[in-house]
Design a protein around this motif. Sequence first.
Motif, PDB file in Angstrom:
ATOM      1  N   LEU A  23       0.833  -1.213   0.000  1.00  0.00           N
ATOM      2  CA  LEU A  23       0.000   0.000   0.000  1.00  0.00           C
ATOM      3  C   LEU A  23       0.863   1.257   0.000  1.00  0.00           C
ATOM      4  O   LEU A  23       0.544   2.230  -0.697  1.00  0.00           O
ATOM      5  CB  LEU A  23      -0.952   0.009   1.199  1.00  0.00           C
ATOM      6  CG  LEU A  23      -2.127  -0.949   1.128  1.00  0.00           C
ATOM      7  CD1 LEU A  23      -2.935  -0.899   2.436  1.00  0.00           C
ATOM      8  CD2 LEU A  23      -3.017  -0.638  -0.057  1.00  0.00           C
ATOM      9  N   VAL A  24       1.944   1.245   0.774  1.00  0.00           N
ATOM     10  CA  VAL A  24       2.876   2.378   0.768  1.00  0.00           C
ATOM     11  C   VAL A  24       3.434   2.551  -0.650  1.00  0.00           C
ATOM     12  O   VAL A  24       3.448   3.659  -1.203  1.00  0.00           O
ATOM     13  CB  VAL A  24       4.026   2.179   1.782  1.00  0.00           C
ATOM     14  CG1 VAL A  24       5.148   3.188   1.575  1.00  0.00           C
ATOM     15  CG2 VAL A  24       3.497   2.257   3.215  1.00  0.00           C
ATOM     16  N   TRP A  42      10.706   7.237 -12.325  1.00  0.00           N
ATOM     17  CA  TRP A  42      11.064   7.987 -11.115  1.00  0.00           C
ATOM     18  C   TRP A  42      10.065   7.720  -9.997  1.00  0.00           C
ATOM     19  O   TRP A  42      10.446   7.545  -8.836  1.00  0.00           O
ATOM     20  CB  TRP A  42      11.138   9.485 -11.404  1.00  0.00           C
ATOM     21  CG  TRP A  42      12.417   9.871 -12.065  1.00  0.00           C
ATOM     22  CD1 TRP A  42      12.616  10.174 -13.380  1.00  0.00           C
ATOM     23  CD2 TRP A  42      13.695   9.977 -11.441  1.00  0.00           C
ATOM     24  NE1 TRP A  42      13.934  10.455 -13.606  1.00  0.00           N
ATOM     25  CE2 TRP A  42      14.629  10.339 -12.431  1.00  0.00           C
ATOM     26  CE3 TRP A  42      14.154   9.796 -10.130  1.00  0.00           C
ATOM     27  CZ2 TRP A  42      15.981  10.521 -12.165  1.00  0.00           C
ATOM     28  CZ3 TRP A  42      15.499   9.982  -9.865  1.00  0.00           C
ATOM     29  CH2 TRP A  42      16.387  10.340 -10.871  1.00  0.00           C
ATOM     30  N   ALA A  43       8.785   7.692 -10.335  1.00  0.00           N
ATOM     31  CA  ALA A  43       7.755   7.403  -9.332  1.00  0.00           C
ATOM     32  C   ALA A  43       7.950   6.004  -8.759  1.00  0.00           C
ATOM     33  O   ALA A  43       7.809   5.786  -7.551  1.00  0.00           O
ATOM     34  CB  ALA A  43       6.363   7.545  -9.950  1.00  0.00           C
ATOM     35  N   THR A  44       8.302   5.050  -9.622  1.00  0.00           N
ATOM     36  CA  THR A  44       8.571   3.684  -9.168  1.00  0.00           C
ATOM     37  C   THR A  44       9.757   3.660  -8.220  1.00  0.00           C
ATOM     38  O   THR A  44       9.715   3.030  -7.155  1.00  0.00           O
ATOM     39  CB  THR A  44       8.848   2.758 -10.376  1.00  0.00           C
ATOM     40  OG1 THR A  44       7.675   2.703 -11.190  1.00  0.00           O
ATOM     41  CG2 THR A  44       9.226   1.356  -9.937  1.00  0.00           C
ATOM     42  N   ALA A  45      10.838   4.345  -8.568  1.00  0.00           N
ATOM     43  CA  ALA A  45      12.046   4.359  -7.747  1.00  0.00           C
ATOM     44  C   ALA A  45      11.778   4.973  -6.372  1.00  0.00           C
ATOM     45  O   ALA A  45      12.164   4.408  -5.337  1.00  0.00           O
ATOM     46  CB  ALA A  45      13.160   5.125  -8.461  1.00  0.00           C
ATOM     47  N   ILE A  46      11.120   6.117  -6.338  1.00  0.00           N
ATOM     48  CA  ILE A  46      10.840   6.796  -5.062  1.00  0.00           C
ATOM     49  C   ILE A  46       9.911   5.953  -4.197  1.00  0.00           C
ATOM     50  O   ILE A  46      10.140   5.796  -2.987  1.00  0.00           O
ATOM     51  CB  ILE A  46      10.250   8.200  -5.324  1.00  0.00           C
ATOM     52  CG1 ILE A  46      11.307   9.091  -5.998  1.00  0.00           C
ATOM     53  CG2 ILE A  46       9.741   8.832  -4.024  1.00  0.00           C
ATOM     54  CD1 ILE A  46      10.754  10.367  -6.602  1.00  0.00           C
ATOM     55  N   ALA A  47       8.876   5.390  -4.796  1.00  0.00           N
ATOM     56  CA  ALA A  47       7.934   4.545  -4.055  1.00  0.00           C
ATOM     57  C   ALA A  47       8.630   3.299  -3.516  1.00  0.00           C
ATOM     58  O   ALA A  47       8.366   2.866  -2.385  1.00  0.00           O
ATOM     59  CB  ALA A  47       6.753   4.158  -4.944  1.00  0.00           C
ATOM     60  N   GLN A  48       9.528   2.720  -4.291  1.00  0.00           N
ATOM     61  CA  GLN A  48      10.270   1.536  -3.845  1.00  0.00           C
ATOM     62  C   GLN A  48      11.166   1.867  -2.653  1.00  0.00           C
ATOM     63  O   GLN A  48      11.212   1.115  -1.683  1.00  0.00           O
ATOM     64  CB  GLN A  48      11.134   0.983  -4.983  1.00  0.00           C
ATOM     65  CG  GLN A  48      10.491  -0.107  -5.769  1.00  0.00           C
ATOM     66  CD  GLN A  48      10.431  -1.420  -5.006  1.00  0.00           C
ATOM     67  OE1 GLN A  48      10.527  -1.498  -3.787  1.00  0.00           O
ATOM     68  NE2 GLN A  48      10.229  -2.480  -5.740  1.00  0.00           N
ATOM     69  N   ILE A  49      11.869   2.974  -2.712  1.00  0.00           N
ATOM     70  CA  ILE A  49      12.767   3.356  -1.606  1.00  0.00           C
ATOM     71  C   ILE A  49      11.966   3.549  -0.312  1.00  0.00           C
ATOM     72  O   ILE A  49      12.353   3.041   0.746  1.00  0.00           O
ATOM     73  CB  ILE A  49      13.575   4.611  -1.976  1.00  0.00           C
ATOM     74  CG1 ILE A  49      14.595   4.265  -3.071  1.00  0.00           C
ATOM     75  CG2 ILE A  49      14.268   5.210  -0.738  1.00  0.00           C
ATOM     76  CD1 ILE A  49      15.242   5.467  -3.740  1.00  0.00           C
ATOM     77  N   ALA A  50      10.852   4.249  -0.395  1.00  0.00           N
ATOM     78  CA  ALA A  50      10.012   4.465   0.795  1.00  0.00           C
ATOM     79  C   ALA A  50       9.480   3.142   1.338  1.00  0.00           C
ATOM     80  O   ALA A  50       9.490   2.906   2.557  1.00  0.00           O
ATOM     81  CB  ALA A  50       8.863   5.407   0.461  1.00  0.00           C
TER      82      ALA A  50
END
Length: 140
Positions: A23-24, A42-50
Amino acid sequence: MKQLFVKYRELILYVFFGGLTTLVNWGLYWLLANPLGVPYLWATAIAQIASILFAYVTNRIWVFQSRARGFREVSLEMLRFFGARGVSFFLDLGCMYVGVDLLHINDTWMKLLANILVIIANYVFSKVFVFRKGQEKSKD
């Protein structure tokens, strides 16, 4: 019922916290990609890191109940966790690139498919390589 929970506790908690981690990941991806217009990779990368940071805390504390103590032992555990999640990070990015750019699959559907593969890989990595049972206690 309690016996079933005790027997499958780790798997049940992994699915529960994995669901929250997903969900995050999805929520942040959607927020970044849709209303904010961030490019999908970029959205995938940022969401993955979080979601990786969220997953480390929940997996360490509740799912695998890590017994790693001391600077050295915790550092090695973190290195294994983030290394394994690095592999799944690139698995997610690769799936998104192949699915969206090469196969022209809708990014939302591709995100769902990629996350199924990532969840399976993450459980195996965490169970086998990261939060191994029987780790020696360190006094670093």
